[in-house]
Design a protein around this motif. Sequence first.
Motif, mmCIF file in Angstrom:
data_model
loop_
_atom_site.group_PDB
_atom_site.id
_atom_site.type_symbol
_atom_site.label_atom_id
_atom_site.label_comp_id
_atom_site.label_asym_id
_atom_site.label_seq_id
_atom_site.Cartn_x
_atom_site.Cartn_y
_atom_site.Cartn_z
ATOM 1 N N LEU A 16 32.446 58.930 -48.854
ATOM 2 C CA LEU A 16 33.291 57.800 -48.639
ATOM 3 C C LEU A 16 34.840 58.278 -48.382
ATOM 4 O O LEU A 16 35.282 57.517 -47.537
ATOM 5 N N ALA A 17 35.129 59.154 -49.287
ATOM 6 C CA ALA A 17 36.711 59.130 -49.101
ATOM 7 C C ALA A 17 36.983 59.997 -47.689
ATOM 8 O O ALA A 17 37.926 60.240 -47.155
ATOM 9 N N ALA A 18 35.765 60.856 -47.220
ATOM 10 C CA ALA A 18 36.277 61.586 -45.982
ATOM 11 C C ALA A 18 36.126 60.565 -44.560
ATOM 12 O O ALA A 18 36.420 60.946 -43.638
ATOM 13 N N GLY A 19 35.409 59.349 -44.768
ATOM 14 C CA GLY A 19 34.909 58.689 -43.844
ATOM 15 C C GLY A 19 36.112 57.503 -43.610
ATOM 16 O O GLY A 19 37.006 57.542 -44.420
ATOM 17 N N THR A 20 35.918 56.811 -42.426
ATOM 18 C CA THR A 20 36.839 55.695 -42.179
ATOM 19 C C THR A 20 36.190 54.501 -41.436
ATOM 20 O O THR A 20 36.837 53.669 -41.449
ATOM 21 N N ASN A 38 36.376 49.576 -40.339
ATOM 22 C CA ASN A 38 36.927 50.526 -40.679
ATOM 23 C C ASN A 38 37.437 50.157 -42.335
ATOM 24 O O ASN A 38 37.612 49.059 -42.520
ATOM 25 N N TYR A 39 37.464 51.261 -42.849
ATOM 26 C CA TYR A 39 37.855 51.206 -44.267
ATOM 27 C C TYR A 39 38.787 52.292 -44.584
ATOM 28 O O TYR A 39 38.979 53.132 -44.039
ATOM 29 N N SER A 40 39.342 52.141 -45.902
ATOM 30 C CA SER A 40 40.189 53.223 -46.418
ATOM 31 C C SER A 40 39.557 53.352 -47.857
ATOM 32 O O SER A 40 39.142 52.365 -48.721
ATOM 33 N N PHE A 41 39.510 54.660 -48.830
ATOM 34 C CA PHE A 41 39.162 54.694 -49.932
ATOM 35 C C PHE A 41 40.429 54.707 -50.779
ATOM 36 O O PHE A 41 41.223 55.604 -50.574
ATOM 37 N N HIS A 42 40.332 53.698 -51.768
ATOM 38 C CA HIS A 42 41.817 53.619 -52.635
ATOM 39 C C HIS A 42 41.301 53.789 -53.937
ATOM 40 O O HIS A 42 40.769 52.594 -54.294
ATOM 41 N N GLY A 43 41.900 54.739 -54.888
ATOM 42 C CA GLY A 43 41.352 54.648 -56.162
ATOM 43 C C GLY A 43 39.886 54.364 -56.250
ATOM 44 O O GLY A 43 39.278 55.502 -55.905
ATOM 45 N N ASP A 44 39.343 53.800 -56.959
ATOM 46 C CA ASP A 44 37.847 53.344 -57.385
ATOM 47 C C ASP A 44 37.348 52.334 -56.293
ATOM 48 O O ASP A 44 36.312 51.750 -56.837
ATOM 49 N N SER A 45 37.957 52.135 -55.298
ATOM 50 C CA SER A 45 37.418 51.271 -54.320
ATOM 51 C C SER A 45 37.342 51.588 -52.884
ATOM 52 O O SER A 45 38.158 52.289 -52.711
ATOM 53 N N TRP A 109 40.764 49.376 -36.153
ATOM 54 C CA TRP A 109 40.489 49.393 -34.519
ATOM 55 C C TRP A 109 40.081 47.984 -34.054
ATOM 56 O O TRP A 109 40.595 47.887 -32.752
ATOM 57 N N ALA A 110 39.747 47.102 -34.641
ATOM 58 C CA ALA A 110 39.763 45.692 -34.042
ATOM 59 C C ALA A 110 41.015 44.916 -33.855
ATOM 60 O O ALA A 110 41.776 45.144 -34.759
ATOM 61 N N GLY A 111 41.253 44.460 -33.027
ATOM 62 C CA GLY A 111 42.715 43.826 -32.651
ATOM 63 C C GLY A 111 42.909 42.635 -33.542
ATOM 64 O O GLY A 111 42.097 42.125 -34.251
ATOM 65 N N GLY A 112 43.989 42.075 -33.289
ATOM 66 C CA GLY A 112 44.322 40.820 -34.053
ATOM 67 C C GLY A 112 45.025 41.085 -35.498
ATOM 68 O O GLY A 112 45.186 42.245 -35.791
ATOM 69 N N THR A 113 45.420 40.235 -35.963
ATOM 70 C CA THR A 113 45.909 40.229 -37.435
ATOM 71 C C THR A 113 44.936 40.623 -38.341
ATOM 72 O O THR A 113 43.822 39.641 -38.566
ATOM 73 N N ARG A 114 45.113 41.456 -39.274
ATOM 74 C CA ARG A 114 44.163 41.821 -40.181
ATOM 75 C C ARG A 114 44.901 42.105 -41.660
ATOM 76 O O ARG A 114 45.249 42.993 -42.276
ATOM 77 N N VAL A 145 27.654 67.143 -38.866
ATOM 78 C CA VAL A 145 28.390 66.243 -37.914
ATOM 79 C C VAL A 145 30.033 66.704 -37.883
ATOM 80 O O VAL A 145 30.958 66.168 -37.478
ATOM 81 N N GLY A 146 30.245 67.974 -38.267
ATOM 82 C CA GLY A 146 31.803 68.844 -38.463
ATOM 83 C C GLY A 146 32.285 68.664 -39.568
ATOM 84 O O GLY A 146 31.894 68.149 -40.458
ATOM 85 N N SER A 147 32.904 69.693 -39.808
ATOM 86 C CA SER A 147 33.541 70.169 -41.145
ATOM 87 C C SER A 147 35.006 69.620 -41.216
ATOM 88 O O SER A 147 35.364 69.518 -42.656
ATOM 89 N N ASP A 148 35.530 68.866 -40.209
ATOM 90 C CA ASP A 148 36.761 68.118 -40.209
ATOM 91 C C ASP A 148 36.546 66.821 -40.765
ATOM 92 O O ASP A 148 35.551 66.103 -40.513
ATOM 93 N N ALA A 149 37.123 66.396 -41.705
ATOM 94 C CA ALA A 149 37.005 64.979 -42.547
ATOM 95 C C ALA A 149 37.045 64.016 -41.231
ATOM 96 O O ALA A 149 36.345 62.913 -41.645
#
Length: 156
Positions: A16-20, A38-45, A109-114, A145-149
């Motif tokens: 999860l931490a390596a993905g987006t 798209n997501y980010s990994f932050h703390g426990d979430s 990645w999606a346009g508009g206000t997020r 799938v590649g060693s780069d995160a």
Amino acid sequence: MSESRDLSREDCLDLLAAGTVGRVAVSTPDGPHIIPVNYSFHGDSVVVRTSSYSLLGTFARDAVVALEIDAFVPATRSGWSVVLRGRCAVESDPRTIRAIRATSPDAPWAGGTRNLYLRLRTDRVSGRVVGDRTPVTIREVLQPVGSDASDAYSGA
């Protein structure tokens, strides 16, 4: 025949931490929807930025959802999948939002206000890996799938 094995909680969190990029499943009055995010990994979430009037903004608030990330290599009949399930909460604390933006500066990645931040805690996470030769370490899981995160995710 391909082998499969469950991934440890630690391995699931590393993936999860390596993905987006992933997919969120949410129930709506019209039935279930699966939405690429798209997501980010932050703390426990895991945190997803969306708009207030999107399907997620409308139906994921305080609802039980699932997020899946995965990667597959058809030529080797191998891959992995991680699923995170839980109640999705709106993050509204300005300090936490600043911290999320600081650790994940990429815009969705999606346009508009997020400007709606939805948080899914990692309490209920599971994963599995499948292949003719089941990888033993998280590095081996990422290898097809590649060693780069940044290349760790090839699905959705």
